[in-house]
Design a protein around this motif. Sequence first.
Motif, PDB file in Angstrom:
ATOM      1  N   TYR A  92       0.830  -1.205   0.000  1.00  0.00           N
ATOM      2  CA  TYR A  92       0.000   0.000   0.000  1.00  0.00           C
ATOM      3  C   TYR A  92       0.868   1.260   0.000  1.00  0.00           C
ATOM      4  N   THR A  93       1.888   1.280   0.837  1.00  0.00           N
ATOM      5  CA  THR A  93       2.743   2.459   0.929  1.00  0.00           C
ATOM      6  C   THR A  93       3.474   2.711  -0.378  1.00  0.00           C
ATOM      7  N   ALA A  94       3.887   1.648  -1.053  1.00  0.00           N
ATOM      8  CA  ALA A  94       4.547   1.815  -2.351  1.00  0.00           C
ATOM      9  C   ALA A  94       3.603   2.437  -3.369  1.00  0.00           C
ATOM     10  N   PHE A  95       2.349   1.989  -3.385  1.00  0.00           N
ATOM     11  CA  PHE A  95       1.369   2.594  -4.289  1.00  0.00           C
ATOM     12  C   PHE A  95       1.127   4.058  -3.928  1.00  0.00           C
ATOM     13  N   ALA A  96       0.954   4.312  -2.639  1.00  0.00           N
ATOM     14  CA  ALA A  96       0.676   5.678  -2.194  1.00  0.00           C
ATOM     15  C   ALA A  96       1.822   6.614  -2.528  1.00  0.00           C
ATOM     16  N   ALA A 120      10.224  -4.287   2.461  1.00  0.00           N
ATOM     17  CA  ALA A 120      10.412  -4.021   1.041  1.00  0.00           C
ATOM     18  C   ALA A 120      11.887  -3.765   0.806  1.00  0.00           C
ATOM     19  N   ALA A 121      12.411  -4.333  -0.267  1.00  0.00           N
ATOM     20  CA  ALA A 121      13.798  -4.098  -0.678  1.00  0.00           C
ATOM     21  C   ALA A 121      13.774  -3.587  -2.108  1.00  0.00           C
ATOM     22  N   GLY A 122      14.497  -2.504  -2.347  1.00  0.00           N
ATOM     23  CA  GLY A 122      14.470  -1.936  -3.681  1.00  0.00           C
ATOM     24  C   GLY A 122      15.468  -0.815  -3.838  1.00  0.00           C
ATOM     25  N   PRO A 123      15.404  -0.109  -4.967  1.00  0.00           N
ATOM     26  CA  PRO A 123      16.334   0.987  -5.208  1.00  0.00           C
ATOM     27  C   PRO A 123      16.198   2.066  -4.141  1.00  0.00           C
ATOM     28  N   ARG A 124      17.333   2.686  -3.806  1.00  0.00           N
ATOM     29  CA  ARG A 124      17.362   3.638  -2.694  1.00  0.00           C
ATOM     30  C   ARG A 124      16.336   4.758  -2.848  1.00  0.00           C
ATOM     31  N   GLU A 125      16.167   5.282  -4.060  1.00  0.00           N
ATOM     32  CA  GLU A 125      15.223   6.387  -4.268  1.00  0.00           C
ATOM     33  C   GLU A 125      13.805   5.987  -3.891  1.00  0.00           C
ATOM     34  N   LEU A 126      13.426   4.773  -4.255  1.00  0.00           N
ATOM     35  CA  LEU A 126      12.085   4.296  -3.940  1.00  0.00           C
ATOM     36  C   LEU A 126      11.938   4.021  -2.446  1.00  0.00           C
ATOM     37  N   THR A 167       0.900   2.889 -17.716  1.00  0.00           N
ATOM     38  CA  THR A 167       1.273   1.776 -16.838  1.00  0.00           C
ATOM     39  C   THR A 167       2.388   2.204 -15.895  1.00  0.00           C
ATOM     40  N   ARG A 168       2.145   2.010 -14.601  1.00  0.00           N
ATOM     41  CA  ARG A 168       3.132   2.384 -13.592  1.00  0.00           C
ATOM     42  C   ARG A 168       3.750   1.156 -12.939  1.00  0.00           C
ATOM     43  N   TRP A 169       2.928   0.130 -12.665  1.00  0.00           N
ATOM     44  CA  TRP A 169       3.393  -1.051 -11.933  1.00  0.00           C
ATOM     45  C   TRP A 169       2.886  -2.327 -12.605  1.00  0.00           C
ATOM     46  N   LEU A 170       3.676  -3.362 -12.465  1.00  0.00           N
ATOM     47  CA  LEU A 170       3.259  -4.754 -12.690  1.00  0.00           C
ATOM     48  C   LEU A 170       3.471  -5.487 -11.381  1.00  0.00           C
ATOM     49  N   ILE A 171       2.442  -6.221 -10.912  1.00  0.00           N
ATOM     50  CA  ILE A 171       2.566  -7.034  -9.696  1.00  0.00           C
ATOM     51  C   ILE A 171       2.697  -8.502 -10.083  1.00  0.00           C
ATOM     52  N   LEU A 172       3.688  -9.167  -9.506  1.00  0.00           N
ATOM     53  CA  LEU A 172       3.855 -10.602  -9.689  1.00  0.00           C
ATOM     54  C   LEU A 172       3.908 -11.271  -8.325  1.00  0.00           C
ATOM     55  N   THR A 195       3.875   6.379  -5.129  1.00  0.00           N
ATOM     56  CA  THR A 195       4.263   6.444  -6.543  1.00  0.00           C
ATOM     57  C   THR A 195       3.127   6.704  -7.519  1.00  0.00           C
ATOM     58  N   LEU A 196       1.898   6.401  -7.159  1.00  0.00           N
ATOM     59  CA  LEU A 196       0.791   6.502  -8.114  1.00  0.00           C
ATOM     60  C   LEU A 196       0.227   7.912  -8.183  1.00  0.00           C
ATOM     61  N   GLU A 197       0.078   8.411  -9.405  1.00  0.00           N
ATOM     62  CA  GLU A 197      -0.669   9.630  -9.668  1.00  0.00           C
ATOM     63  C   GLU A 197      -2.056   9.224 -10.169  1.00  0.00           C
TER      64      GLU A 197
END
Length: 402
Positions: free
Chosen positions: A107-111, A253-259, A167-172, A113-115
């Motif tokens: 949820y936090t990742a969507f909040a 969550a693990a990912g790029p530092r900016e995110l 398209t902003r995200w793909l979930i797998l 990054t999503l416009e």
Amino acid sequence: MTSIHVAERVQRIKPSPSSTAADRANQLKREGRSIVSLVVGEPDFDTPAHVREAAARAMNAGATRYTALPGTVELRQAIADKLKRENGLTYALNEIIVTNGAKSAIYTAFAATLEPGDEVIVPAPYWVSYPDMALACDGKPVAVACSEEQGFKLTPAQLEAAITPRTRWLILNSPSNPTGATYSAGEYRALADVLARHPDVLVMTDDIYEHIRFEGGTAPHLLSAAPELRERTLAINGVSKTYAMTGFRIGWAAGPRELIRALDTLTSQSAGNSCSVSQAAAVEALNGSQDFVAQSLAVYRERRDAMASGINAIPGLSCRLPEGAFYLFVNCAGLIGQRTPEGKVLETDGDVVLYLLESVGVAVVAGTAYGLSPYFRLSIATSLDILADGLARIAKAVGDLA
């Protein structure tokens, strides 16, 4: 009376269907009905003793105060070690954030990054919360139906067709809730070849069931097959399913530092740090004995085999043998059009689910909640005795149809 205005972002979403089904089953139990609930996706085992003891030690040592927002150094290091050891992935501590469960990370990742109008590709069947979390963050979920014939998995052609400029995200999610479908390294590589043509699409991997895999070993990871996607992939996981720690509410969550920095900022003004005691317990879960993981997997496999065999013996029902997780996604197309003893025609999987609940007291969740019909999901995260009771009841209900 004051009229409370509920924001449109809340009005556009619905309560979790699985939670609603569980609440209905519990209500019927309180009313005195005999109910076999096969709804909740929660291990029925106790949290391993050494993990509980670590929580107690932390409390007794006074570790009951705020921690660093992204998680204690000890837990983030344990997560980094786990990712390196089990998945071959290298992350610095500032590329990891600990969250209040894996759901909070998503949820936090969507909040963050999503416009408004940004699209999130969600292969169906999907976990019930993905589309609504996207909607709650002003995004637009784009469900892509992945049929049983294709193993309930997204194909490269489907992915290519679903991607648009928005398209902003793909979930797998692999292994998947609700189907247990698991992507192979080769299938990940093929999807990555499509993503190479669309560099602005972010990828979220929900790895929460990675250790509940019946074909041996942990599930392959997208980033092992396609390391070039690292700088636009957010890997989500937690301790809830693997270690029977659902109540501890620890995800990451693990990912790029900016995110990760964006998640840090939003979390600092919303949930705050995760529970200090739970973090100490999670360190022990990741670093300590892993015997529980293998032991619980053996039990899940026995339950899966028994329940799948029983379901496939009932006329009108069938299910693929799941490769992971602890659910069966049951095809009930053979029951559509049949009549109940009261004369009602079963027209949808929702009708089938209601019939099972009202006639024999078995609670499951309709496939419509997961974006694909006509199916229903049942959880095998309960004892063989309860599963056998549920199976017998389902067989009786189906036998009473005309």
